[in-house]
Motif scaffolding. Structure first.
Motif, mmCIF file in Angstrom:
data_model
loop_
_atom_site.group_PDB
_atom_site.id
_atom_site.type_symbol
_atom_site.label_atom_id
_atom_site.label_comp_id
_atom_site.label_asym_id
_atom_site.label_seq_id
_atom_site.Cartn_x
_atom_site.Cartn_y
_atom_site.Cartn_z
ATOM 1 N N ASP A 10 -41.745 -63.741 39.065
ATOM 2 C CA ASP A 10 -42.114 -63.840 40.509
ATOM 3 C C ASP A 10 -43.816 -64.132 40.530
ATOM 4 N N VAL A 26 -52.365 -73.254 42.216
ATOM 5 C CA VAL A 26 -52.230 -72.595 43.081
ATOM 6 C C VAL A 26 -51.140 -73.187 43.986
ATOM 7 N N HIS A 27 -51.097 -74.424 44.454
ATOM 8 C CA HIS A 27 -50.229 -75.196 45.332
ATOM 9 C C HIS A 27 -48.812 -75.099 44.460
ATOM 10 N N HIS A 30 -47.302 -71.758 44.548
ATOM 11 C CA HIS A 30 -46.631 -71.305 45.777
ATOM 12 C C HIS A 30 -45.458 -72.142 46.173
ATOM 13 N N GLU A 31 -45.454 -73.595 45.660
ATOM 14 C CA GLU A 31 -44.336 -74.304 46.129
ATOM 15 C C GLU A 31 -43.116 -73.791 45.413
ATOM 16 N N GLY A 33 -42.501 -70.607 44.644
ATOM 17 C CA GLY A 33 -42.348 -69.242 45.519
ATOM 18 C C GLY A 33 -42.860 -68.013 44.384
ATOM 19 N N LYS A 34 -43.791 -68.213 43.802
ATOM 20 C CA LYS A 34 -44.404 -67.487 43.075
ATOM 21 C C LYS A 34 -46.137 -67.063 43.477
ATOM 22 N N LEU A 35 -46.486 -65.681 42.999
ATOM 23 C CA LEU A 35 -47.932 -65.486 43.239
ATOM 24 C C LEU A 35 -48.720 -65.675 41.803
ATOM 25 N N GLY A 60 -56.849 -70.054 47.713
ATOM 26 C CA GLY A 60 -55.466 -69.485 47.639
ATOM 27 C C GLY A 60 -54.797 -68.680 46.630
ATOM 28 N N ASP A 62 -53.407 -65.480 44.728
ATOM 29 C CA ASP A 62 -53.004 -64.182 45.199
ATOM 30 C C ASP A 62 -53.852 -63.126 44.593
#
Length: 168
Positions: A10, A26-27, A30-31, A33-35, A60, A62
């Motif tokens: 994750d 980053v994109h 996040h796409e 579903g990961k930090l 962005g 995390d």
């Protein structure tokens, strides 16, 4: 990076970040579903200062990973999660942890190289002297260069009602 995106993890630790690709990574994270945590000390083209931390926050990410307490503090000030890495090789290194934890107040601590539980217990005791409480200690997803096992310790600034102190 593609294999990490497909992994069951994750949280991704991006150790080879570059200024030119950080927004894309980053994109992608996040796409999926990961930090995404960026190791700012190893990042190419990104300053190891307030501007660098603010840039990563603006992109962005995390959280950040750093060995530097001042960078950890700056990251917390802009709302990023933090992992502070410590290289502990002897009891003197453990004593040095106290001042670094007091300055940085990281969310998580990574102790390198992978150390035996007795040393991890010493690290936890040192953190508690500065008002940090260990919620958990987990094996890190990172294996050291020599195959040694590393651990992440999650600290909070006050003891939660159900703190779990089991060592792995």
């Amino acid at each position: 990076f593609a294999a990490a995106l497909e992994s069951p993890c994750d949280v991704l630790f991006y150790l080879e970040a570059r200024l030119s690709t950080i927004r894309q990574r980053v994109h992608q994270a996040h796409e999926a579903g990961k930090l995404l945590f960026v190791h700012i000390d190893l990042a190419e083209g990104i300053g190891k200062d307030r501007e660098g931390v603010e840039f990563l926050a603006h992109c962005g990410v995390d959280g950040i990973i750093s060995t530097r307490a001042q960078i950890i503090r700056l990251a917390k000030d802009v709302g990023l999660l933090t992992v502070q890495r410590f290289f502990v090789i002897d009891s003197m290194s453990i004593r040095g942890l106290q001042s670094q934890l007091k300055i940085g107040k990281p969310d998580m601590v990574e102790v390198l190289p992978g150390l035996m539980p007795r040393v991890i217990t010493d690290v936890i005791r040192a953190a508690e002297e500065w008002g940090l409480y260990c919620v958990s200690v987990l094996p890190s997803p990172i294996v050291g260069g020599d195959g040694n096992r590393e651990f992440l310790a999650h600290f909070v600034h006050r003891a939660p009602a159900c703190a779990n102190r089991a060592l792995v």
